[in-house]
Design a protein around this motif. Sequence first.
Motif, mmCIF file in Angstrom:
data_model
loop_
_atom_site.group_PDB
_atom_site.id
_atom_site.type_symbol
_atom_site.label_atom_id
_atom_site.label_comp_id
_atom_site.label_asym_id
_atom_site.label_seq_id
_atom_site.Cartn_x
_atom_site.Cartn_y
_atom_site.Cartn_z
ATOM 1 N N UNK A 96 0.810 -1.218 0.000
ATOM 2 C CA UNK A 96 0.000 0.000 0.000
ATOM 3 C C UNK A 96 0.844 1.269 0.000
ATOM 4 N N UNK A 97 1.834 1.357 0.887
ATOM 5 C CA UNK A 97 2.629 2.574 1.016
ATOM 6 C C UNK A 97 3.914 2.540 0.207
ATOM 7 N N UNK A 98 4.318 1.349 -0.204
ATOM 8 C CA UNK A 98 5.574 1.118 -0.925
ATOM 9 C C UNK A 98 6.790 1.362 -0.035
ATOM 10 N N UNK A 99 6.581 1.439 1.262
ATOM 11 C CA UNK A 99 7.706 1.565 2.194
ATOM 12 C C UNK A 99 8.459 0.248 2.262
ATOM 13 N N UNK A 100 9.790 0.342 2.380
ATOM 14 C CA UNK A 100 10.596 -0.860 2.539
ATOM 15 C C UNK A 100 10.424 -1.408 3.948
ATOM 16 N N UNK A 101 10.141 -2.695 4.043
ATOM 17 C CA UNK A 101 9.962 -3.341 5.337
ATOM 18 C C UNK A 101 11.299 -3.863 5.835
ATOM 19 N N UNK A 102 11.946 -4.678 5.015
ATOM 20 C CA UNK A 102 13.292 -5.132 5.343
ATOM 21 C C UNK A 102 13.907 -5.810 4.126
ATOM 22 N N UNK A 103 15.229 -5.975 4.172
ATOM 23 C CA UNK A 103 15.986 -6.681 3.140
ATOM 24 C C UNK A 103 16.257 -8.102 3.610
ATOM 25 N N UNK A 104 16.319 -9.011 2.660
ATOM 26 C CA UNK A 104 16.615 -10.407 2.950
ATOM 27 C C UNK A 104 17.726 -10.898 2.030
ATOM 28 N N UNK A 105 18.589 -11.739 2.580
ATOM 29 C CA UNK A 105 19.584 -12.414 1.746
ATOM 30 C C UNK A 105 19.026 -13.772 1.371
ATOM 31 N N UNK A 106 19.013 -14.074 0.079
ATOM 32 C CA UNK A 106 18.490 -15.356 -0.369
ATOM 33 C C UNK A 106 19.394 -16.480 0.123
ATOM 34 N N UNK A 107 18.826 -17.525 0.742
ATOM 35 C CA UNK A 107 19.638 -18.588 1.358
ATOM 36 C C UNK A 107 20.047 -19.676 0.379
ATOM 37 N N UNK A 108 19.993 -19.402 -0.914
ATOM 38 C CA UNK A 108 20.380 -20.407 -1.903
ATOM 39 C C UNK A 108 21.345 -19.795 -2.916
ATOM 40 N N UNK A 109 22.061 -20.656 -3.630
ATOM 41 C CA UNK A 109 23.035 -20.213 -4.622
ATOM 42 C C UNK A 109 22.499 -20.474 -6.024
ATOM 43 N N UNK A 110 22.964 -19.661 -6.969
ATOM 44 C CA UNK A 110 22.568 -19.808 -8.365
ATOM 45 C C UNK A 110 23.821 -19.878 -9.229
ATOM 46 N N UNK A 111 23.783 -20.752 -10.221
ATOM 47 C CA UNK A 111 24.969 -20.981 -11.050
ATOM 48 C C UNK A 111 25.428 -19.718 -11.761
ATOM 49 N N UNK A 112 24.492 -18.865 -12.187
ATOM 50 C CA UNK A 112 24.852 -17.648 -12.909
ATOM 51 C C UNK A 112 25.086 -16.467 -11.966
ATOM 52 N N UNK A 113 24.923 -16.694 -10.649
ATOM 53 C CA UNK A 113 25.085 -15.658 -9.628
ATOM 54 C C UNK A 113 24.019 -14.567 -9.724
ATOM 55 N N UNK A 114 22.966 -14.833 -10.455
ATOM 56 C CA UNK A 114 21.842 -13.913 -10.520
ATOM 57 C C UNK A 114 20.568 -14.718 -10.740
ATOM 58 N N UNK A 115 19.455 -14.229 -10.208
ATOM 59 C CA UNK A 115 18.226 -15.010 -10.276
ATOM 60 C C UNK A 115 17.024 -14.110 -10.539
ATOM 61 N N UNK A 116 15.885 -14.724 -10.745
ATOM 62 C CA UNK A 116 14.636 -13.976 -10.919
ATOM 63 C C UNK A 116 13.477 -14.800 -10.373
ATOM 64 N N UNK A 117 12.455 -14.143 -9.864
ATOM 65 C CA UNK A 117 11.259 -14.863 -9.432
ATOM 66 C C UNK A 117 10.393 -15.187 -10.641
ATOM 67 N N UNK A 118 9.841 -16.382 -10.672
ATOM 68 C CA UNK A 118 8.966 -16.773 -11.783
ATOM 69 C C UNK A 118 7.516 -16.903 -11.332
ATOM 70 N N UNK A 119 7.266 -16.661 -10.044
ATOM 71 C CA UNK A 119 5.900 -16.720 -9.556
ATOM 72 C C UNK A 119 5.866 -16.706 -8.045
ATOM 73 N N UNK A 120 4.688 -16.437 -7.505
ATOM 74 C CA UNK A 120 4.491 -16.426 -6.064
ATOM 75 C C UNK A 120 3.067 -16.853 -5.771
ATOM 76 N N UNK A 121 2.908 -17.680 -4.734
ATOM 77 C CA UNK A 121 1.585 -18.208 -4.417
ATOM 78 C C UNK A 121 1.511 -18.584 -2.941
ATOM 79 N N UNK A 122 0.543 -18.027 -2.225
ATOM 80 C CA UNK A 122 0.299 -18.397 -0.818
ATOM 81 C C UNK A 122 1.532 -18.303 0.061
ATOM 82 N N UNK A 123 2.335 -17.274 -0.157
ATOM 83 C CA UNK A 123 3.514 -17.083 0.679
ATOM 84 C C UNK A 123 4.749 -17.820 0.216
#
Length: 417
Positions: A90-117
């Motif tokens: 709603x406000x677009x305020x930043x809540x917090x930052x998170x470090x992703x707990x997994x590694x990716x071969x290309x060292x970069x990733x993208x979300x492809x979807x989200x559902x129920x948390x």
Amino acid sequence: MAQITKKTDKHFPEDILFEVVSRLPPKSVGRFTTVSKSWYAFIRSPTFVATHLNRSIARNIVDDIDSSTYLLYVTPTRREHNTCTLLCDKSFDEVYDLELPMDFESKTCRPVGSCNGLVCLTDRDYAFCGRVIYVWNPLLRKFKCIIGTSCCCNRLYNKFTEVHIGFWYDGANSDYKLIRIMYFGKEDFSGYDREQSHVEVYSLNKGSWRKIDDAKLPGICSTEQAIFVDGTLNWMAVYSAENDITYDFIMSFDTQTELFRKIVLPDFQEYQYLQTRELPFLVVYKGWLAFFVAPDCGDEGSDVWSIWVMKKFGVVESWVKEYNEETQHKALWPIGFTKNNEILIDTSDEEIFAFNFETKQSRILKHYYGYRDCWVNYTKSLVFLEEKNELLENGSSLEGHRNKNLCASIKDENTNS
């Protein structure tokens, strides 16, 4: 109601505790799992998790740090440790930052979807996309690592050149599923061959991939994130006829029948400007399938854009131009809609602006580097809490687990070839 053999608390009946606790914010409920073994069993039961999720969504609390609905921004830059930012819808305020707990071969990733948390992530680099997929609950810091089948792993050796992934919840079977669409590159390098595609579905309940035999794809996906509407996953797609004329349409996958269909776009004035430019962008507007289009936007963006909405899913005649707007900020593509009916739009200056359809006012929110597929809607939930210890947590033994499975897949493919 959860079936628990022991009373959860000697002072309160179980049904009252269920009603009270299932209405609390997810973060608070998660803390209660450490109270005692009986509380842990009570809260991690599938019935409680499902009830809590439904009530969190229904409340639509977005006014404080424990709100349930957010936007999740995944940083697209290559780095040793990928990060993401949680922002209030709603406000677009930043809540917090998170470090992703997994590694990716290309060292970069993208979300492809989200559902129920749950957030679904894969490598951003096309050479690695889909080889390893993660389903992650940011609130609980739990994730599942899903290894690709041998044909997907060997795509690195030019067997496949394009991968598209969709993620959804199958309510009829209480299961979370993935679809992976893989296209062969043509021998003359002129594009992709839809006739030589490979489609498979993954079930989190079963923990395995299943190929959809004789999948008839009406075209080639031209966008990366699937849009979920009315039990279907939808992508913008293209089809080239024998006369070399390219037709643009929406490719829709029915998650129940597992059949593909073509949805024709409306005949709109702006379309003539887009023949050699970017396609319209699919969005969900008030639960309807819709698309955003900025005529002749080029690389600089356009101050004129419109929203088309399909009021009855699958009925071409129900397309309606819902909005036709002109803004002081030049639009490139939409990020999505907020719960208070503002649309978030990216600009060529790497800025995000919010446009309010009632006041016709827009406001710059913040600079965010990246692409449209850096963003997903996110709802805090306790999904995965009921899972047993086979889930990998915080990256434990992840590298060995992934490498072992990838090597086994490639070895298996080479043996059979």
